[in-house]
Write an enzyme that holds these catalytic residues in place. Structure first.
Site, PDB file in Angstrom:
ATOM      1  N   GLU A   1      60.621  52.706 100.677  1.00 43.16           N
ATOM      2  CA  GLU A   1      59.420  52.183 100.334  1.00 43.16           C
ATOM      3  C   GLU A   1      58.570  53.245  99.825  1.00 43.16           C
ATOM      4  O   GLU A   1      58.501  54.482 100.256  1.00 43.16           O
ATOM      5  CB  GLU A   1      58.632  51.612 101.571  1.00 43.16           C
ATOM      6  CG  GLU A   1      59.218  50.089 101.914  1.00 43.16           C
ATOM      7  CD  GLU A   1      58.499  49.491 102.981  1.00 43.16           C
ATOM      8  OE1 GLU A   1      57.642  49.895 103.706  1.00 43.16           O
ATOM      9  OE2 GLU A   1      59.039  48.210 103.236  1.00 43.16           O
TER      10      GLU A   1
ATOM     11  N   ASP B   1      54.580  40.465  77.708  1.00 44.44           N
ATOM     12  CA  ASP B   1      55.483  39.887  78.307  1.00 44.44           C
ATOM     13  C   ASP B   1      56.847  40.062  77.443  1.00 44.44           C
ATOM     14  O   ASP B   1      57.129  39.341  76.688  1.00 44.44           O
ATOM     15  CB  ASP B   1      55.531  38.797  79.348  1.00 44.44           C
ATOM     16  CG  ASP B   1      56.790  38.515  80.182  1.00 44.44           C
ATOM     17  OD1 ASP B   1      57.654  39.146  79.859  1.00 44.44           O
ATOM     18  OD2 ASP B   1      56.642  37.570  80.705  1.00 44.44           O
TER      19      ASP B   1
ATOM     20  N   THR C   1      61.755  42.048  82.140  1.00 41.17           N
ATOM     21  CA  THR C   1      63.036  42.081  82.660  1.00 41.17           C
ATOM     22  C   THR C   1      64.008  43.008  82.031  1.00 41.17           C
ATOM     23  O   THR C   1      63.722  43.635  81.133  1.00 41.17           O
ATOM     24  CB  THR C   1      63.717  40.755  82.721  1.00 41.17           C
ATOM     25  OG1 THR C   1      64.065  40.321  81.314  1.00 41.17           O
ATOM     26  CG2 THR C   1      62.911  39.649  83.114  1.00 41.17           C
TER      27      THR C   1
ATOM     28  N   LYS D   1      67.971  41.123  80.048  1.00 36.23           N
ATOM     29  CA  LYS D   1      68.222  40.267  78.992  1.00 36.23           C
ATOM     30  C   LYS D   1      68.718  40.973  77.807  1.00 36.23           C
ATOM     31  O   LYS D   1      69.872  41.553  77.867  1.00 36.23           O
ATOM     32  CB  LYS D   1      66.816  39.292  78.821  1.00 36.23           C
ATOM     33  CG  LYS D   1      66.578  38.507  79.807  1.00 36.23           C
ATOM     34  CD  LYS D   1      65.244  37.615  79.867  1.00 36.23           C
ATOM     35  CE  LYS D   1      65.153  36.837  81.053  1.00 36.23           C
ATOM     36  NZ  LYS D   1      63.592  36.098  80.844  1.00 36.23           N
TER      37      LYS D   1
ATOM     38  N   ARG E   1      70.057  42.610  86.890  1.00 35.68           N
ATOM     39  CA  ARG E   1      68.883  41.941  87.026  1.00 35.68           C
ATOM     40  C   ARG E   1      67.671  42.702  87.801  1.00 35.68           C
ATOM     41  O   ARG E   1      67.699  43.313  88.840  1.00 35.68           O
ATOM     42  CB  ARG E   1      69.344  40.540  88.029  1.00 35.68           C
ATOM     43  CG  ARG E   1      70.411  40.035  87.154  1.00 35.68           C
ATOM     44  CD  ARG E   1      70.423  38.639  87.905  1.00 35.68           C
ATOM     45  NE  ARG E   1      69.371  37.590  87.305  1.00 35.68           N
ATOM     46  CZ  ARG E   1      69.737  36.967  86.247  1.00 35.68           C
ATOM     47  NH1 ARG E   1      70.722  37.062  85.558  1.00 35.68           N
ATOM     48  NH2 ARG E   1      68.678  36.295  85.566  1.00 35.68           N
TER      49      ARG E   1
ATOM     50  N   TYR F   1      66.771  52.547 102.329  1.00 36.72           N
ATOM     51  CA  TYR F   1      65.258  52.100 102.306  1.00 36.72           C
ATOM     52  C   TYR F   1      64.550  53.060 101.637  1.00 36.72           C
ATOM     53  O   TYR F   1      64.695  54.137 102.120  1.00 36.72           O
ATOM     54  CB  TYR F   1      64.672  51.502 103.865  1.00 36.72           C
ATOM     55  CG  TYR F   1      64.518  50.136 103.573  1.00 36.72           C
ATOM     56  CD1 TYR F   1      63.161  49.645 102.868  1.00 36.72           C
ATOM     57  CD2 TYR F   1      65.367  49.194 104.312  1.00 36.72           C
ATOM     58  CE1 TYR F   1      63.055  48.294 102.843  1.00 36.72           C
ATOM     59  CE2 TYR F   1      65.125  47.819 104.118  1.00 36.72           C
ATOM     60  CZ  TYR F   1      63.815  47.438 103.515  1.00 36.72           C
ATOM     61  OH  TYR F   1      63.388  46.056 103.514  1.00 36.72           O
TER      62      TYR F   1
END
Ligand SMILES: *Cc1c(COP(=O)(O)O)cnc(C)c1O
Length: 428
Positions: A64, A208, A234, A237, A243, A62
Site C-alpha cells: 500500500e 476514457d 484499461t 484491450k 487486466r 503487499y
C-alpha cells in the site's frame, strides 16, 4: 473440431498435478482461444511475456502506498517494478503523471469521480445505448446513482457524436466532470472539441481511452493528451497488457489522482499486474507495435468494406478504429440470435445495442465486432473478405436455424486459425 490439446499438463505442470479439474478448464479455454475467431473488440491475446509476469511471486507482496512512500517494508524490488511501469506509461503516452494501480477500468473511473466531484454533483457522459460506458454516469452504475448523470448521444442521421448537444448540455448543466470515449464508438473521438467545451464550462475532462489505448500508443488514433485533464484506460484491450488500468494526468492533478486511487478507493496494488503492465508498455514502445496498431485499423476498415459489400448496415457507415458495429435490422435477425449462432460457428462476438435501438438492451439489434485479436494472430487485410463471408453465412444460417451450416463454418474457422498461432497459447 481439432483434437483436444495434449500439452496442457506440459504447460501447467504444477496446476495439473494439484488441481486437474481446474487445469482441464484452463486447457479447454486455451483450445477455445486457439480454434476460434475472436472478434470481441475489447479482447486480445497478451504475449507470453505478459502472461509470465502475471504469474510471478510479485503476487505475494503487499505494498500500500506509492514507490518510496509505502506502508509496508520489503519494497526494494516492488518500488522499482512500479516505477518502471509508471515511467514507461509516461513515455508511451507522453503524459506528466501516471498511476498504474487501478484494479480495472471501472475502479479507475470511480477514482476520477472521487478526485474531482462530490456525491450528487453533475457529470456529463455518453449514454450507454449510444456507445458510452456504464461508468460514465449511466443509471444502473454507482456512478449514475451517487452522481447526477447527464447523457449525450449521437446524431440520428450520421451516428456521430452531436457536439451541439454536448455543448448545450455542458452550458446548461455545468457538470464537474465530462467523460468522452466509449465502448461502441467506431469513429475517431474528437478530443479537441471535448477539451474546448470542458474549458468553457470549467469542467474536468476525462478521456476514457480503454478501447483505443493501443491505437493511441501506436499512433493510429489521435492522442487526448493536449486536451484532457485526466486520461483513464484499461490495459487489457488494444494495449494488449494484463487486466488492469491506469490513470494519467497533468502534473497539477497528480496528487488528486493518486489520493483517490489510494487510500481513497483501493488497498494494496496488484504488483504482478503492475509488472505485466510494465512489460506490455515496453512492447507498446517498440516499432512493431506501431505496425500492430495500424494493422488493427486497416483490418477493421477492410472488414467493414467487405461487410458493406455484402449488404450489411454499419453504424456510422464504417469505422476509423478497431471496431465495427453491425445493425442487423435489415437482415431480420436479432443481435442475440446472431451472436449465439456465430458462437456455435466458432466466431465470438457480442450482441450490442445500436444508437436509437428500438429493441431492448438484453435483446438488441446489433452485434459488435473488432480486429485487435485477429491482428495479434497475424491475419491481414487479405483475410477480411473471408471473415466477412463467414459472418454473413453465420447470420444467414441463424436466420434459417441451419445448425449444419454453423458446424461447417466452425471447421473452416478452426482450420484457418491453426495457420495463425496465437501469442501466449501453448502450441499443439
Ligand atoms: C472496458 C471499459 C471500461 C471498464 O473496464 P473494466 O476493466 O471492464 O472495468 C471503462 N470504460 C470504457 C470506455 C471501457 O471500454
Amino acid at each position: 473440431m481439432s483434437q483436444p490439446r495434449m500439452s496442457q499438463s506440459l504447460s501447467h505442470p504444477a496446476l495439473s498435478a494439484a488441481d486437474p479439474e481446474l487445469a482441464a478448464l484452463v486447457g479447454a479455454e486455451e483450445q477455445l482461444q486457439a480454434d476460434t475467431l475472436r472478434l470481441i473488440p475489447s479482447e486480445n491475446y497478451v504475449s507470453a511475456a505478459v502472461l509470465e509476469a502475471t504469474g510471478t511471486v510479485l503476487q505475494n507482496k503487499y505494498s500500500e502506498g506509492y514507490a518510496g512512500r509505502r506502508y509496508y517494508e520489503g519494497q526494494q524490488n516492488i518500488d522499482q517494478v512500479e516505477t518502471l511501469a509508471v515511467e514507461r506509461a509516461k513515455a508511451v503516452f507522453g503524459v506528466e503523471h501516471a498511476n498504474v494501480q487501478p484494479y480495472s477500468g471501472s475502479p479507475a473511473n470511480l477514482a476520477a469521480y472521487l478526485a474531482f466531484a462530490e456525491p450528487g454533483d453533475t457529470v456529463l457522459g455518453m449514454a450507454l445505448p449510444m456507445g458510452g460506458h456504464l461508468t460514465h454516469g449511466w443509471g444502473v452504475s454507482a456512478t449514475g446513482t451517487w452522481f447526477r448523470g447527464v447523457q449525450y448521444g449521437v446524431r440520428p442521421e450520421s451516428a456521430l457524436i452531436d457536439f451541439d448537444e454536448v455543448r448545450d448540455l455542458a452550458r446548461k448543466e455545468r457538470p464537474k466532470i465530462i467523460f468522452c470515449g466509449g465502448t461502441a464508438v467506431p469513429r475517431t473521438i474528437d478530443f479537441a472539441a471535448f477539451g474546448e467545451i470542458a474549458r468553457e464550462v470549467d469542467a474536468v475532462l476525462v478521456a476514457d481511452i480503454a478501447h483505443i489505448a493501443g491505437l493511441i500508443a501506436g499512433g493510429a488514433h489521435p492522442s487526448p493528451v493536449p486536451h484532457a485533464d485526466v486520461i483513464s484506460t484499461t490495459t487489457h484491450k488494444t494495449l494488449r497488457g494484463p487486466r488492469g488500468a491506469m490513470l494519467m494526468s497533468r502534473a497539477s492533478h497528480a496528487k488528486a489522482v493518486d489520493k483517490a486511487v489510494f487510500p481513497g478507493l483501493q488497498g494494496g496494488p496488484h504488483n504482478h499486474t503492475t509488472a505485466a503492465i510494465a512489460v506490455a508498455l515496453r512492447e507498446a514502445a517498440a516499432p512493431s507495435f506501431r505496425d500492430y496498431a495500424h494493422a488493427v485499423v486497416a483490418n477493421a476498415k477492410a472488414l467493414a468494406e467487405a461487410l458493406l459489400a455484402r449488404g450489411y448496415d454499419l453504424v456510422s457507415g464504417g469505422t476509423d478504429n478497431h471496431l465495427v458495429l453491425i445493425d442487423l435490422t435489415s437482415k431480420e435477425v436479432p443481435g442475440k440470435v446472431a451472436a449465439k449462432a456465430l458462437d456455435r460457428a466458432g466466431i465470438v462476438v457480442n450482441y450490442n445495442t445500436v444508437p436509437f435501438d428500438p429493441r431492448k438492451p438484453f435483446d438488441p439489434s446489433g452485434i459488435r465486432i473488432g480486429t485487435p485479436s485477429l491482428t495479434s494472430r497475424g491475419l491481414g487485410t487479405d483475410r477480411m473478405p473471408l471473415v466477412a463471408e463467414w459472418i454473413d453465412r453465420g447470420v444467414q444460417a441463424a436466420a434459417k436455424g441451419d445448425e449444419d451450416a454453423l458446424t461447417v463454418i466452425r471447421g473452416e474457422v478452426a482450420e484457418l486459425m491453426a495457420a495463425y498461432p496465437a501469442p501466449g497459447l501453448p502450441t499443439a
